[in-house]
Structures are given as structure tokens and as C-alpha cells.
Design a protein around this motif. Structure first.
Motif, PDB file in Angstrom:
ATOM      1  N   GLU A  93       0.837  -1.188   0.000  1.00  0.00           N
ATOM      2  CA  GLU A  93       0.000   0.000   0.000  1.00  0.00           C
ATOM      3  C   GLU A  93       0.880   1.250   0.000  1.00  0.00           C
ATOM      4  O   GLU A  93       1.834   1.349   0.770  1.00  0.00           O
ATOM      5  N   HIS A  94       0.545   2.194  -0.855  1.00  0.00           N
ATOM      6  CA  HIS A  94       1.211   3.499  -0.905  1.00  0.00           C
ATOM      7  C   HIS A  94       0.155   4.566  -0.652  1.00  0.00           C
ATOM      8  O   HIS A  94      -0.854   4.625  -1.359  1.00  0.00           O
ATOM      9  N   PHE A  95       0.399   5.393   0.335  1.00  0.00           N
ATOM     10  CA  PHE A  95      -0.517   6.489   0.653  1.00  0.00           C
ATOM     11  C   PHE A  95       0.057   7.764   0.046  1.00  0.00           C
ATOM     12  O   PHE A  95       1.145   8.217   0.416  1.00  0.00           O
ATOM     13  N   VAL A  96      -0.680   8.333  -0.896  1.00  0.00           N
ATOM     14  CA  VAL A  96      -0.182   9.463  -1.696  1.00  0.00           C
ATOM     15  C   VAL A  96      -1.126  10.652  -1.548  1.00  0.00           C
ATOM     16  O   VAL A  96      -2.348  10.475  -1.444  1.00  0.00           O
TER      17      VAL A  96
ATOM     18  N   CYS B  44      -6.320  12.729  -1.015  1.00  0.00           N
ATOM     19  CA  CYS B  44      -5.514  11.593  -0.602  1.00  0.00           C
ATOM     20  C   CYS B  44      -5.968  10.357  -1.368  1.00  0.00           C
ATOM     21  O   CYS B  44      -7.134  10.243  -1.755  1.00  0.00           O
ATOM     22  N   LEU B  45      -5.052   9.458  -1.582  1.00  0.00           N
ATOM     23  CA  LEU B  45      -5.411   8.205  -2.217  1.00  0.00           C
ATOM     24  C   LEU B  45      -4.404   7.135  -1.828  1.00  0.00           C
ATOM     25  O   LEU B  45      -3.273   7.437  -1.426  1.00  0.00           O
ATOM     26  N   HIS B  46      -4.845   5.908  -1.892  1.00  0.00           N
ATOM     27  CA  HIS B  46      -3.934   4.792  -1.692  1.00  0.00           C
ATOM     28  C   HIS B  46      -4.453   3.592  -2.455  1.00  0.00           C
ATOM     29  O   HIS B  46      -5.600   3.566  -2.898  1.00  0.00           O
ATOM     30  N   ASN B  47      -3.595   2.622  -2.630  1.00  0.00           N
ATOM     31  CA  ASN B  47      -3.948   1.422  -3.384  1.00  0.00           C
ATOM     32  C   ASN B  47      -4.225   0.251  -2.446  1.00  0.00           C
ATOM     33  O   ASN B  47      -3.734   0.214  -1.310  1.00  0.00           O
TER      34      ASN B  47
ATOM     35  N   ASP C 111     -11.159  14.621  -1.146  1.00  0.00           N
ATOM     36  CA  ASP C 111     -11.569  13.235  -1.324  1.00  0.00           C
ATOM     37  C   ASP C 111     -10.448  12.322  -0.851  1.00  0.00           C
ATOM     38  O   ASP C 111      -9.295  12.738  -0.656  1.00  0.00           O
ATOM     39  N   HIS C 112     -10.788  11.074  -0.642  1.00  0.00           N
ATOM     40  CA  HIS C 112      -9.828  10.002  -0.393  1.00  0.00           C
ATOM     41  C   HIS C 112     -10.222   8.878  -1.338  1.00  0.00           C
ATOM     42  O   HIS C 112     -11.294   8.291  -1.211  1.00  0.00           O
ATOM     43  N   VAL C 113      -9.393   8.617  -2.310  1.00  0.00           N
ATOM     44  CA  VAL C 113      -9.702   7.663  -3.366  1.00  0.00           C
ATOM     45  C   VAL C 113      -8.864   6.396  -3.165  1.00  0.00           C
ATOM     46  O   VAL C 113      -7.648   6.471  -2.939  1.00  0.00           O
ATOM     47  N   ILE C 114      -9.524   5.260  -3.229  1.00  0.00           N
ATOM     48  CA  ILE C 114      -8.837   3.978  -3.087  1.00  0.00           C
ATOM     49  C   ILE C 114      -8.767   3.316  -4.461  1.00  0.00           C
ATOM     50  O   ILE C 114      -9.784   3.157  -5.148  1.00  0.00           O
ATOM     51  N   ILE C 115      -7.552   2.946  -4.857  1.00  0.00           N
ATOM     52  CA  ILE C 115      -7.310   2.371  -6.177  1.00  0.00           C
ATOM     53  C   ILE C 115      -7.201   0.853  -6.060  1.00  0.00           C
ATOM     54  O   ILE C 115      -6.428   0.322  -5.251  1.00  0.00           O
ATOM     55  N   GLY C 116      -7.999   0.142  -6.857  1.00  0.00           N
ATOM     56  CA  GLY C 116      -7.908  -1.311  -6.930  1.00  0.00           C
ATOM     57  C   GLY C 116      -7.444  -1.749  -8.300  1.00  0.00           C
ATOM     58  O   GLY C 116      -6.848  -0.976  -9.050  1.00  0.00           O
ATOM     59  N   ASP C 117      -7.724  -2.987  -8.643  1.00  0.00           N
ATOM     60  CA  ASP C 117      -7.339  -3.516  -9.945  1.00  0.00           C
ATOM     61  C   ASP C 117      -8.438  -3.201 -10.956  1.00  0.00           C
ATOM     62  O   ASP C 117      -9.452  -3.899 -11.048  1.00  0.00           O
ATOM     63  N   GLY C 118      -8.253  -2.125 -11.696  1.00  0.00           N
ATOM     64  CA  GLY C 118      -9.240  -1.710 -12.681  1.00  0.00           C
ATOM     65  C   GLY C 118     -10.468  -1.065 -12.080  1.00  0.00           C
ATOM     66  O   GLY C 118     -11.424  -0.776 -12.795  1.00  0.00           O
TER      67      GLY C 118
END
Length: 232
Positions: free
Chosen positions: A131-134, A179-182, A214-221
Motif C-alpha cells: 500500500e502506498h498512501f499518496v 488523498c489516495l492509496h492502493n 476526497d480520499h480515493v482507493i485504487i484497486g485492480d481496474g
């Protein structure tokens, strides 16, 4: 007595707050005069003349910075205290300033929707194994003016501290933050820790006057916007 020794002796008699290097550290480069900035570039003066005095004499000789920038190498070296090396360094610094002024600004990404965030950052984050918090730092027009990876590892509200997020936001004069993280699993469904971190950051942003958009969470696609999901 050598030139360097003379300059050190003269400098001892100059008040601390009047020394260009110290003033730059204390108040920032933007608050220094042309003479002070030029003195920092020159570094040293000559016998019975400080770098500041030499800088003032240079500007008086050529009129102002524009005149100095137009001066030929041979004209600079005619000035007592300006040798070949100092003339070259001055010309290089002034040319960099000219190029910076004339260079077109790189087009900044504008964020209007969570989809914009996902399209911008998914190629970078989607396939990471940790996980990377960006954080994306935005100006008043929602243009991205900076990006910073704050943390790498499992997300936890005790680790992702608002201090780190908003310290960078303040340093960059940001109007707002996204903010966002995967999720390496590929599933962007928010965890309890994700929700807790979002609440903490939103409250901290309200206190310092920099909105968490916002806080966006990135998944696979796939991605999830905490704002769209009603967690903010």
C-alpha cells in the motif's frame, strides 16, 4: 592579509541580520534585495570590500539586473573583484533566470471528479504489491501543483498522521488536498482503517483551513471515492 581573511574580518562587523546568506535562511529568498541575492552568488568580495558592496557596485555599473544580464564576459571581468570564474558563474545564473522566465509552464492536471484522480494515479498505483498512501496538492483552480508519497505499508490512523499530510500542503501553499492509496488485493472496498484515516484527515484539514476534497482507493481496474460513498 589575504582577501578571504579581509572579508571575514569585515563580515564580523556586519550585524547578523544584514548578512545575505543568514537573511535568506531566516526570511526566505523572496524577501532579499537584488543586491543581497547577487552577493550570495559572488560569495566573496575583495580587500576592503565585502561581497555585498561588490554586488552593489556591479548593479550601479550596469544599471540593474537587466543591464547586468546583457553584459559581455569581457565587460564583467573589467570590474575589479570579478575574475573569470565569477563572471562565468554570474552569466550562468542570469541565463538560468532568463530561461525560467521564458519557458512555458507544463500543463497541470485539473481534478474535477474522482474519475480524474483514478485516471491520473491508477497507472502508478494499481499494480504495487504494498500500500502506498499518496497526496495530491491542489491550487484554487483544482490544478495539481504537487504530489507526495506520505507512507508505504498497511494503512493505520496512528501511522498516517495529519501532520505529515498538511505540513506538505502548507509548504506548497495548497488550497486543498486529495488523498489516495492502493489496495494490493485489487479490491478497493474501504476498510475500517481507511474510514478512520479519512475522518481524521478531514477534521485536521478543517482546523488548518485546507480542505480534504476526497480520499480515493485504487484497486485492480476499479476505484472507490470515499466522498461519493458518503464517508466524508
Amino acid at each position: 592579509m589575504s582577501t578571504n581573511t579581509c572579508n571575514k574580518t569585515v563580515l564580523k562587523n556586519v550585524p547578523y541580520y544584514d548578512r545575505p546568506r543568514e537573511r535568506l535562511l531566516r526570511v526566505g529568498a523572496i524577501h532579499l534585495s537584488d543586491t543581497e541575492l547577487l552577493a550570495i552568488l559572488l560569495r566573496t568580495g575583495r580587500e576592503n570590500e565585502t561581497a555585498y558592496q561588490l554586488a552593489a557596485r556591479l548593479l550601479a555599473t550596469f544599471g540593474d539586473l537587466h543591464g547586468l544580464a546583457q553584459a559581455a564576459h569581457s565587460e564583467l571581468t573589467e570590474i575589479k573583484g570579478i575574475g573569470q570564474v565569477k563572471a562565468i558563474e554570474l552569466q550562468a545564473a542570469l541565463e538560468l533566470g532568463r530561461r525560467l522566465h521564458s519557458a512555458p509552464r507544463q500543463r497541470r492536471a485539473a481534478i474535477r471528479l474522482p474519475r480524474d484522480v483514478a485516471e491520473l494515479m491508477a497507472p502508478e498505483l494499481a499494480h504495487l504489491t504494498q500500500e502506498h498512501f499518496v497526496c495530491l496538492f491542489l491550487n484554487t483552480k483544482n490544478h495539481v501543483i504537487g504530489k507526495q508519497t506520505i507512507f508505504v505499508g498497511s494503512l493505520d490512523s496512528s501511522i498516517v498522521h495529519p501532520r505529515e499530510v498538511f505540513k506538505e500542503a502548507i509548504r506548497r501553499s495548497s488550497a486543498s488536498v486529495i488523498c489516495l492509496h492502493n489496495h494490493p488485493s485489487g479490491d478497493p472496498t474501504p476498510s475500517r482503517e481507511d474510514i478512520a484515516v479519512t475522518h481524521t484527515l478531514r477534521e485536521a484539514g478543517e482546523l488548518v483551513g485546507i480542505s480534504l476534497l476526497d480520499h480515493v482507493i485504487i484497486g485492480d481496474g476499479k476505484y472507490i471515492s470515499m466522498k461519493e460513498q458518503g464517508y466524508m
